[in-house]
Design a protein around this motif. Structure first.
Motif, PDB file in Angstrom:
ATOM      1  N   ALA A 114      39.929  51.067  52.450  1.00  8.24           N
ATOM      2  CA  ALA A 114      40.863  50.358  53.119  1.00  8.24           C
ATOM      3  C   ALA A 114      40.391  48.474  52.827  1.00  8.24           C
ATOM      4  O   ALA A 114      39.285  48.230  52.504  1.00  8.24           O
ATOM      5  CB  ALA A 114      41.100  50.420  54.580  1.00  8.24           C
ATOM      6  N   LEU A 115      41.000  48.103  51.882  1.00 10.54           N
ATOM      7  CA  LEU A 115      41.382  46.734  51.500  1.00 10.54           C
ATOM      8  C   LEU A 115      41.744  46.188  52.927  1.00 10.54           C
ATOM      9  O   LEU A 115      42.805  45.926  52.331  1.00 10.54           O
ATOM     10  CB  LEU A 115      41.704  46.289  50.325  1.00 10.54           C
ATOM     11  CG  LEU A 115      41.525  45.737  49.715  1.00 10.54           C
ATOM     12  CD1 LEU A 115      40.020  46.022  49.501  1.00 10.54           C
ATOM     13  CD2 LEU A 115      42.439  45.006  48.590  1.00 10.54           C
ATOM     14  N   ILE A 116      40.589  45.696  53.662  1.00 13.15           N
ATOM     15  CA  ILE A 116      41.436  44.633  54.381  1.00 13.15           C
ATOM     16  C   ILE A 116      41.236  42.753  54.193  1.00 13.15           C
ATOM     17  O   ILE A 116      40.552  42.644  54.021  1.00 13.15           O
ATOM     18  CB  ILE A 116      40.259  44.515  55.417  1.00 13.15           C
ATOM     19  CG1 ILE A 116      40.798  45.930  56.206  1.00 13.15           C
ATOM     20  CG2 ILE A 116      41.579  43.821  56.844  1.00 13.15           C
ATOM     21  CD1 ILE A 116      40.070  46.643  57.401  1.00 13.15           C
ATOM     22  N   ALA A 169      47.147  41.124  60.357  1.00 15.09           N
ATOM     23  CA  ALA A 169      47.270  42.148  60.008  1.00 15.09           C
ATOM     24  C   ALA A 169      47.951  43.319  59.733  1.00 15.09           C
ATOM     25  O   ALA A 169      48.799  43.904  60.540  1.00 15.09           O
ATOM     26  CB  ALA A 169      45.451  42.501  59.582  1.00 15.09           C
ATOM     27  N   PRO A 170      48.437  43.968  58.312  1.00 13.85           N
ATOM     28  CA  PRO A 170      49.762  44.507  58.154  1.00 13.85           C
ATOM     29  C   PRO A 170      48.672  46.019  58.906  1.00 13.85           C
ATOM     30  O   PRO A 170      47.826  45.944  58.494  1.00 13.85           O
ATOM     31  CB  PRO A 170      49.440  44.845  56.604  1.00 13.85           C
ATOM     32  CG  PRO A 170      48.208  44.151  56.615  1.00 13.85           C
ATOM     33  CD  PRO A 170      48.462  43.215  57.289  1.00 13.85           C
ATOM     34  N   SER A 171      49.910  46.601  59.909  1.00 12.88           N
ATOM     35  CA  SER A 171      49.215  48.058  60.169  1.00 12.88           C
ATOM     36  C   SER A 171      48.788  49.088  59.034  1.00 12.88           C
ATOM     37  O   SER A 171      48.163  50.229  59.977  1.00 12.88           O
ATOM     38  CB  SER A 171      50.658  48.720  60.925  1.00 12.88           C
ATOM     39  OG  SER A 171      52.214  48.827  59.713  1.00 12.88           O
ATOM     40  N   ARG A 172      49.303  48.656  57.615  1.00 12.70           N
ATOM     41  CA  ARG A 172      48.864  49.808  57.107  1.00 12.70           C
ATOM     42  C   ARG A 172      48.824  48.771  55.782  1.00 12.70           C
ATOM     43  O   ARG A 172      49.087  48.430  55.039  1.00 12.70           O
ATOM     44  CB  ARG A 172      49.932  50.818  55.972  1.00 12.70           C
ATOM     45  CG  ARG A 172      50.933  52.032  56.913  1.00 12.70           C
ATOM     46  CD  ARG A 172      51.438  52.659  56.838  1.00 12.70           C
ATOM     47  NE  ARG A 172      51.007  53.046  55.773  1.00 12.70           N
ATOM     48  CZ  ARG A 172      52.182  53.834  54.992  1.00 12.70           C
ATOM     49  NH1 ARG A 172      53.375  54.201  55.289  1.00 12.70           N
ATOM     50  NH2 ARG A 172      51.726  54.664  53.537  1.00 12.70           N
ATOM     51  N   PRO A 173      46.761  49.255  55.335  1.00 15.76           N
ATOM     52  CA  PRO A 173      45.906  48.179  54.662  1.00 15.76           C
ATOM     53  C   PRO A 173      46.366  49.141  52.925  1.00 15.76           C
ATOM     54  O   PRO A 173      46.213  49.618  52.801  1.00 15.76           O
ATOM     55  CB  PRO A 173      45.256  47.847  55.389  1.00 15.76           C
ATOM     56  CG  PRO A 173      44.720  49.111  55.744  1.00 15.76           C
ATOM     57  CD  PRO A 173      45.633  49.381  56.278  1.00 15.76           C
ATOM     58  N   SER A 174      45.857  47.681  52.052  1.00 18.14           N
ATOM     59  CA  SER A 174      46.044  48.601  50.690  1.00 18.14           C
ATOM     60  C   SER A 174      45.045  49.281  50.949  1.00 18.14           C
ATOM     61  O   SER A 174      43.614  49.355  51.689  1.00 18.14           O
ATOM     62  CB  SER A 174      45.819  47.058  49.635  1.00 18.14           C
ATOM     63  OG  SER A 174      47.198  46.224  49.571  1.00 18.14           O
ATOM     64  N   ILE A 175      44.750  50.069  49.595  1.00 16.40           N
ATOM     65  CA  ILE A 175      43.602  51.337  49.299  1.00 16.40           C
ATOM     66  C   ILE A 175      43.117  50.752  48.315  1.00 16.40           C
ATOM     67  O   ILE A 175      43.317  50.728  47.604  1.00 16.40           O
ATOM     68  CB  ILE A 175      43.936  52.516  49.377  1.00 16.40           C
ATOM     69  CG1 ILE A 175      44.487  52.397  50.544  1.00 16.40           C
ATOM     70  CG2 ILE A 175      42.557  53.335  49.032  1.00 16.40           C
ATOM     71  CD1 ILE A 175      43.509  52.674  51.856  1.00 16.40           C
ATOM     72  N   LEU A 176      41.268  50.612  48.185  1.00 17.16           N
ATOM     73  CA  LEU A 176      40.764  50.439  46.860  1.00 17.16           C
ATOM     74  C   LEU A 176      40.196  51.943  46.383  1.00 17.16           C
ATOM     75  O   LEU A 176      39.628  52.167  47.226  1.00 17.16           O
ATOM     76  CB  LEU A 176      39.929  49.524  47.241  1.00 17.16           C
ATOM     77  CG  LEU A 176      38.548  49.018  45.544  1.00 17.16           C
ATOM     78  CD1 LEU A 176      39.252  48.529  44.880  1.00 17.16           C
ATOM     79  CD2 LEU A 176      37.458  48.798  46.812  1.00 17.16           C
ATOM     80  N   ILE A 177      41.019  51.997  45.753  1.00 18.03           N
ATOM     81  CA  ILE A 177      40.196  53.756  44.643  1.00 18.03           C
ATOM     82  C   ILE A 177      39.504  53.681  43.547  1.00 18.03           C
ATOM     83  O   ILE A 177      39.381  52.388  43.417  1.00 18.03           O
ATOM     84  CB  ILE A 177      40.746  54.300  44.276  1.00 18.03           C
ATOM     85  CG1 ILE A 177      42.412  54.182  45.145  1.00 18.03           C
ATOM     86  CG2 ILE A 177      41.008  55.511  43.677  1.00 18.03           C
ATOM     87  CD1 ILE A 177      42.636  55.398  46.385  1.00 18.03           C
ATOM     88  N   ARG A 178      37.893  54.003  43.967  1.00 19.26           N
ATOM     89  CA  ARG A 178      36.897  53.706  42.502  1.00 19.26           C
ATOM     90  C   ARG A 178      36.701  54.830  42.163  1.00 19.26           C
ATOM     91  O   ARG A 178      36.736  55.909  42.844  1.00 19.26           O
ATOM     92  CB  ARG A 178      35.201  52.998  43.436  1.00 19.26           C
ATOM     93  CG  ARG A 178      35.112  51.307  43.852  1.00 19.26           C
ATOM     94  CD  ARG A 178      34.553  50.826  44.306  1.00 19.26           C
ATOM     95  NE  ARG A 178      34.633  49.842  44.882  1.00 19.26           N
ATOM     96  CZ  ARG A 178      34.392  49.597  46.164  1.00 19.26           C
ATOM     97  NH1 ARG A 178      32.969  50.297  46.807  1.00 19.26           N
ATOM     98  NH2 ARG A 178      34.492  48.474  46.851  1.00 19.26           N
ATOM     99  N   ALA A 179      36.170  54.755  41.200  1.00 18.54           N
ATOM    100  CA  ALA A 179      35.163  56.090  40.657  1.00 18.54           C
ATOM    101  C   ALA A 179      34.538  55.566  39.446  1.00 18.54           C
ATOM    102  O   ALA A 179      34.502  54.424  39.085  1.00 18.54           O
ATOM    103  CB  ALA A 179      36.412  56.534  39.698  1.00 18.54           C
ATOM    104  N   THR A 180      33.076  56.447  39.772  1.00 19.06           N
ATOM    105  CA  THR A 180      32.100  56.520  38.760  1.00 19.06           C
ATOM    106  C   THR A 180      31.585  57.784  38.413  1.00 19.06           C
ATOM    107  O   THR A 180      31.791  58.220  38.845  1.00 19.06           O
ATOM    108  CB  THR A 180      31.712  55.068  39.521  1.00 19.06           C
ATOM    109  OG1 THR A 180      30.216  54.747  38.969  1.00 19.06           O
ATOM    110  CG2 THR A 180      30.481  55.795  40.673  1.00 19.06           C
ATOM    111  N   ASP A 181      30.844  57.183  37.100  1.00 23.38           N
ATOM    112  CA  ASP A 181      29.846  58.477  37.016  1.00 23.38           C
ATOM    113  C   ASP A 181      28.859  58.397  37.268  1.00 23.38           C
ATOM    114  O   ASP A 181      28.452  57.383  38.267  1.00 23.38           O
ATOM    115  CB  ASP A 181      30.012  58.848  35.534  1.00 23.38           C
ATOM    116  CG  ASP A 181      29.532  57.149  34.509  1.00 23.38           C
ATOM    117  OD1 ASP A 181      29.075  56.642  35.065  1.00 23.38           O
ATOM    118  OD2 ASP A 181      28.881  57.683  33.532  1.00 23.38           O
TER     119      ASP A 181
END
Length: 134
Positions: A35-37, A47-59
């Protein structure tokens, strides 16, 4: 730190990463969500009730030496490791459903190249050990 990718760039990079990893004999892809607060600048801001989401991918590559890989304390001068691939994107709360639909499709397609785990060998060892102990 690299800037976040757009959704389309993220999906194409994730597809490439999954394909490259499945073609190798070994490898991992780590997918994380957070969750990106965002910090509030005004005292009265809520603060918004539904925060943005940070999605990461790594090898699984890392620049840290593996102490088990060589006899000289993990420092290998003959072989340089590939750099770690890191990709990320930010998904707004109102775009989550459409993003996750496409995200699931990309992940499922990338998993088709994986080998099925052989579980028979582990069960045979446990069963044989249990019979010997009795």
């Amino acid at each position: 730190m690299a800037p976040h990718l757009t959704h389309e760039e993220f999906f194409s990079s994730l597809t490439n990463l999954l394909n490259q990893t499945s073609q190798k004999a070994r490898g991992s892809v780590f997918l994380t969500q957070k969750a990106l607060i965002e910090p509030t600048t005004e005292e009265g801001a809520v603060a918004p009730s539904r925060p943005s989401i940070l999605i990461r991918a790594t090898d699984g590559n890392t620049s840290a030496p593996n102490p088990k890989s060589s006899a000289n304390g993990g420092v290998s001068k003959t072989k340089s490791k590939a750099s770690k691939v890191k990709i990320s994107t930010v998904v707004a709360a109102d775009e989550l459903e459409t993003f996750y639909t496409r995200y699931a499709e990309v992940c499922k397609a990338g998993m088709s190249g994986l080998k099925k785990r052989d579980r028979k060998r582990g069960k045979a060892k446990k069963g044989a050990a249990a019979k010997v102990a009795k």
